[in-house]
Design a protein around this motif. Structure first.
Motif, PDB file in Angstrom:
ATOM      1  N   ALA A 165       0.659  -1.248   0.149  1.00 47.81           N
ATOM      2  CA  ALA A 165      -0.081  -0.016  -0.052  1.00 47.81           C
ATOM      3  C   ALA A 165       0.845   1.203  -0.157  1.00 47.81           C
ATOM      4  O   ALA A 165       1.927   1.466   0.694  1.00 47.81           O
ATOM      5  CB  ALA A 165      -1.020  -0.074   1.235  1.00 47.81           C
ATOM      6  N   ASN A 166       0.521   1.997  -0.757  1.00 49.11           N
ATOM      7  CA  ASN A 166       1.217   3.558  -0.865  1.00 49.11           C
ATOM      8  C   ASN A 166       2.702   3.298  -1.375  1.00 49.11           C
ATOM      9  O   ASN A 166       3.365   4.245  -0.830  1.00 49.11           O
ATOM     10  CB  ASN A 166       1.014   4.176   0.162  1.00 49.11           C
ATOM     11  CG  ASN A 166      -0.270   4.362   0.820  1.00 49.11           C
ATOM     12  OD1 ASN A 166      -1.302   4.936   0.058  1.00 49.11           O
ATOM     13  ND2 ASN A 166      -0.772   4.100   2.042  1.00 49.11           N
ATOM     14  N   THR A 167       3.100   2.388  -2.190  1.00 45.53           N
ATOM     15  CA  THR A 167       4.432   2.052  -2.530  1.00 45.53           C
ATOM     16  C   THR A 167       4.209   1.907  -4.016  1.00 45.53           C
ATOM     17  O   THR A 167       3.089   1.556  -4.532  1.00 45.53           O
ATOM     18  CB  THR A 167       5.001   0.890  -2.191  1.00 45.53           C
ATOM     19  OG1 THR A 167       4.548  -0.365  -2.471  1.00 45.53           O
ATOM     20  CG2 THR A 167       5.225   1.089  -0.585  1.00 45.53           C
ATOM     21  N   ARG A 168       5.261   2.166  -4.726  1.00 44.58           N
ATOM     22  CA  ARG A 168       5.253   1.507  -6.224  1.00 44.58           C
ATOM     23  C   ARG A 168       5.590   0.030  -6.089  1.00 44.58           C
ATOM     24  O   ARG A 168       6.502  -0.376  -6.044  1.00 44.58           O
ATOM     25  CB  ARG A 168       6.567   2.365  -6.955  1.00 44.58           C
ATOM     26  CG  ARG A 168       6.653   1.916  -8.327  1.00 44.58           C
ATOM     27  CD  ARG A 168       7.904   2.617  -9.155  1.00 44.58           C
ATOM     28  NE  ARG A 168       9.191   2.619  -8.431  1.00 44.58           N
ATOM     29  CZ  ARG A 168      10.197   3.072  -8.731  1.00 44.58           C
ATOM     30  NH1 ARG A 168      10.462   3.489  -9.756  1.00 44.58           N
ATOM     31  NH2 ARG A 168      11.408   2.845  -8.040  1.00 44.58           N
ATOM     32  N   ALA A 169       4.443  -0.600  -6.428  1.00 49.52           N
ATOM     33  CA  ALA A 169       4.305  -2.099  -6.198  1.00 49.52           C
ATOM     34  C   ALA A 169       4.541  -2.726  -7.485  1.00 49.52           C
ATOM     35  O   ALA A 169       3.670  -2.516  -8.445  1.00 49.52           O
ATOM     36  CB  ALA A 169       3.127  -2.582  -5.663  1.00 49.52           C
ATOM     37  N   LEU A 170       5.593  -3.750  -7.504  1.00 48.92           N
ATOM     38  CA  LEU A 170       5.990  -4.335  -8.790  1.00 48.92           C
ATOM     39  C   LEU A 170       6.223  -5.696  -8.666  1.00 48.92           C
ATOM     40  O   LEU A 170       6.588  -6.111  -7.678  1.00 48.92           O
ATOM     41  CB  LEU A 170       7.050  -3.557  -9.644  1.00 48.92           C
ATOM     42  CG  LEU A 170       6.964  -2.144  -9.692  1.00 48.92           C
ATOM     43  CD1 LEU A 170       8.418  -1.557  -9.940  1.00 48.92           C
ATOM     44  CD2 LEU A 170       6.095  -1.685 -10.926  1.00 48.92           C
ATOM     45  N   VAL A 171       6.049  -6.544  -9.857  1.00 44.67           N
ATOM     46  CA  VAL A 171       6.436  -7.782  -9.593  1.00 44.67           C
ATOM     47  C   VAL A 171       7.210  -8.039 -11.011  1.00 44.67           C
ATOM     48  O   VAL A 171       6.622  -7.777 -12.369  1.00 44.67           O
ATOM     49  CB  VAL A 171       5.316  -8.940  -9.749  1.00 44.67           C
ATOM     50  CG1 VAL A 171       4.083  -8.534 -10.917  1.00 44.67           C
ATOM     51  CG2 VAL A 171       5.964 -10.235 -10.011  1.00 44.67           C
ATOM     52  N   ALA A 172       8.414  -8.554 -10.998  1.00 42.18           N
ATOM     53  CA  ALA A 172       9.185  -8.533 -12.231  1.00 42.18           C
ATOM     54  C   ALA A 172       8.732  -9.941 -12.853  1.00 42.18           C
ATOM     55  O   ALA A 172       8.932 -11.111 -12.306  1.00 42.18           O
ATOM     56  CB  ALA A 172      10.679  -8.870 -11.792  1.00 42.18           C
ATOM     57  N   HIS A 173       8.648  -9.806 -14.206  1.00 40.82           N
ATOM     58  CA  HIS A 173       8.015 -10.799 -14.941  1.00 40.82           C
ATOM     59  C   HIS A 173       8.189 -10.791 -16.384  1.00 40.82           C
ATOM     60  O   HIS A 173       7.718  -9.651 -16.881  1.00 40.82           O
ATOM     61  CB  HIS A 173       6.468 -10.963 -14.730  1.00 40.82           C
ATOM     62  CG  HIS A 173       5.765 -12.225 -15.151  1.00 40.82           C
ATOM     63  ND1 HIS A 173       6.035 -13.487 -14.855  1.00 40.82           N
ATOM     64  CD2 HIS A 173       4.760 -12.166 -16.210  1.00 40.82           C
ATOM     65  CE1 HIS A 173       5.270 -14.306 -15.381  1.00 40.82           C
ATOM     66  NE2 HIS A 173       4.501 -13.585 -16.212  1.00 40.82           N
ATOM     67  N   PRO A 174       8.917 -11.755 -17.168  1.00 40.64           N
ATOM     68  CA  PRO A 174       9.142 -11.331 -18.389  1.00 40.64           C
ATOM     69  C   PRO A 174       8.144 -11.531 -19.283  1.00 40.64           C
ATOM     70  O   PRO A 174       8.476 -11.107 -20.830  1.00 40.64           O
ATOM     71  CB  PRO A 174      10.314 -12.368 -18.645  1.00 40.64           C
ATOM     72  CG  PRO A 174       9.684 -13.477 -17.784  1.00 40.64           C
ATOM     73  CD  PRO A 174       9.247 -12.777 -16.496  1.00 40.64           C
ATOM     74  N   TYR A 175       6.844 -11.875 -19.127  1.00 44.62           N
ATOM     75  CA  TYR A 175       5.759 -12.173 -20.209  1.00 44.62           C
ATOM     76  C   TYR A 175       4.754 -11.145 -20.001  1.00 44.62           C
ATOM     77  O   TYR A 175       4.169 -10.896 -18.708  1.00 44.62           O
ATOM     78  CB  TYR A 175       5.561 -13.453 -20.100  1.00 44.62           C
ATOM     79  CG  TYR A 175       6.694 -14.294 -20.254  1.00 44.62           C
ATOM     80  CD1 TYR A 175       7.392 -14.589 -21.483  1.00 44.62           C
ATOM     81  CD2 TYR A 175       6.732 -15.302 -19.190  1.00 44.62           C
ATOM     82  CE1 TYR A 175       8.661 -15.182 -21.435  1.00 44.62           C
ATOM     83  CE2 TYR A 175       8.027 -16.078 -19.376  1.00 44.62           C
ATOM     84  CZ  TYR A 175       8.612 -16.158 -20.302  1.00 44.62           C
ATOM     85  OH  TYR A 175       9.921 -16.915 -20.500  1.00 44.62           O
ATOM     86  N   ASP A 176       3.991 -10.660 -20.844  1.00 42.31           N
ATOM     87  CA  ASP A 176       2.649  -9.586 -20.829  1.00 42.31           C
ATOM     88  C   ASP A 176       2.857  -8.797 -19.540  1.00 42.31           C
ATOM     89  O   ASP A 176       2.234  -8.833 -18.474  1.00 42.31           O
ATOM     90  CB  ASP A 176       1.520 -10.684 -20.289  1.00 42.31           C
ATOM     91  CG  ASP A 176       0.344  -9.939 -20.363  1.00 42.31           C
ATOM     92  OD1 ASP A 176       0.032  -8.962 -21.266  1.00 42.31           O
ATOM     93  OD2 ASP A 176      -0.656 -10.434 -19.763  1.00 42.31           O
ATOM     94  N   ALA A 177       3.957  -7.838 -19.724  1.00 40.78           N
ATOM     95  CA  ALA A 177       4.302  -7.063 -18.696  1.00 40.78           C
ATOM     96  C   ALA A 177       4.662  -5.736 -19.056  1.00 40.78           C
ATOM     97  O   ALA A 177       5.195  -5.888 -20.416  1.00 40.78           O
ATOM     98  CB  ALA A 177       5.402  -7.725 -17.818  1.00 40.78           C
ATOM     99  N   ALA A 178       4.726  -4.654 -18.287  1.00 40.77           N
ATOM    100  CA  ALA A 178       5.004  -3.398 -18.949  1.00 40.77           C
ATOM    101  C   ALA A 178       6.494  -3.262 -18.700  1.00 40.77           C
ATOM    102  O   ALA A 178       7.241  -3.827 -17.998  1.00 40.77           O
ATOM    103  CB  ALA A 178       4.341  -2.210 -18.093  1.00 40.77           C
TER     104      ALA A 178
END
Length: 237
Positions: A165-178
């Motif tokens: 919450a209230n963070t830049r929340a990311l998951v590193a994923h090589p497929y279908d990702a920004a």
């Protein structure tokens, strides 16, 4: 060893510390210190400073310590890693500690081998050893916190939303990702999968918890390489 880290048990008086372990051997063999020499030291979870060698024998070194300098600021990151194999975990913990990470969650995932959770590397003393090596490398004193979570779904559903919450929340994923966002010194939550990555179900659960999938390019990297690359891309280190 770029820093001699001192703990409370090393001090015989308020400003006098005596070392007899690997730090002593390093001071004697690598620094080749003599009486009167000054060394860079820090108090674990305290300040940085210097110490004068007041006595040196075959078995110990005595230091007169003065620490008044604040340690470097922590990286504003909570790192969530699927538990890697033990040797890779050691190297990764040293790397992320040296880069300023202070909050680390080691979690389970479908592609995490069950045997990893019974590895001696996860014992408190072993984990602490890797963190201390990272601090010594980067000249820092603040010990990171490591949290072990053996069940993926309860962690992601019950704890992760509040962490992210209230963070830049990311998951590193090589497929279908920004693409990876630009470097910024803002609070961030980052999840990194095991070798082979998170499976589709896990990525969806992470997204439900508020994490956005992103990638750092077409190359698939080992965890020990991917994590430092991610930190260098996400923060102006």
């Amino acid at each position: 060893m770029n820093l001699i880290l001192l703990t409370a048990t090393d001090f015989k008086t308020e400003n006098t510390a005596v070392l007899t372990d690997r730090r002593f051997e390093h001071i004697r063999s690598v620094h080749q210190a003599q009486e009167g020499d000054t060394l860079r030291v820090g108090k674990l979870n305290g300040d940085l400073g210097s110490a004068v060698v007041t006595s040196l024998s075959e078995h110990s070194v005595t230091l007169q310590v003065s620490c008044t300098q604040s340690p470097p600021p922590a990286l504003p990151l909570t790192l969530i890693m699927a538990l890697p194999r033990p040797k890779m975990l050691k190297r990764t913990l040293q790397s992320v500690t040296s880069m300023g990470v202070k909050q680390i969650y080691l979690i389970n995932a479908y592609r995490v081998d069950k045997s990893y959770w019974s590895s001696p590397v996860l014992e408190a003393d072993s984990l602490n050893e890797q963190l201390l090596l990272g601090l010594e490398q980067c000249v820092d004193t603040q010990l990171p916190e490591i949290h072990l979570r053996k069940r993926f779904k309860p962690f992601v559903e019950d704890e992760l939303p509040a962490i992210a919450a209230n963070t830049r929340a990311l998951v590193a994923h090589p497929y279908d990702a920004a693409p990876c966002p630009i470097a910024d010194e803002i609070p961030t939550t980052l999840a990194v999968g095991p070798e082979g990555g998170f499976i589709k179900y896990e990525v969806e659960k992470l997204r439900e918890a508020g994490l956005q999938a992103m990638h750092i390019g077409p190359r698939i990297l080992r965890v020990e390489t991917a994590v430092p690359v991610l930190l260098a891309r996400l923060f102006p280190i």
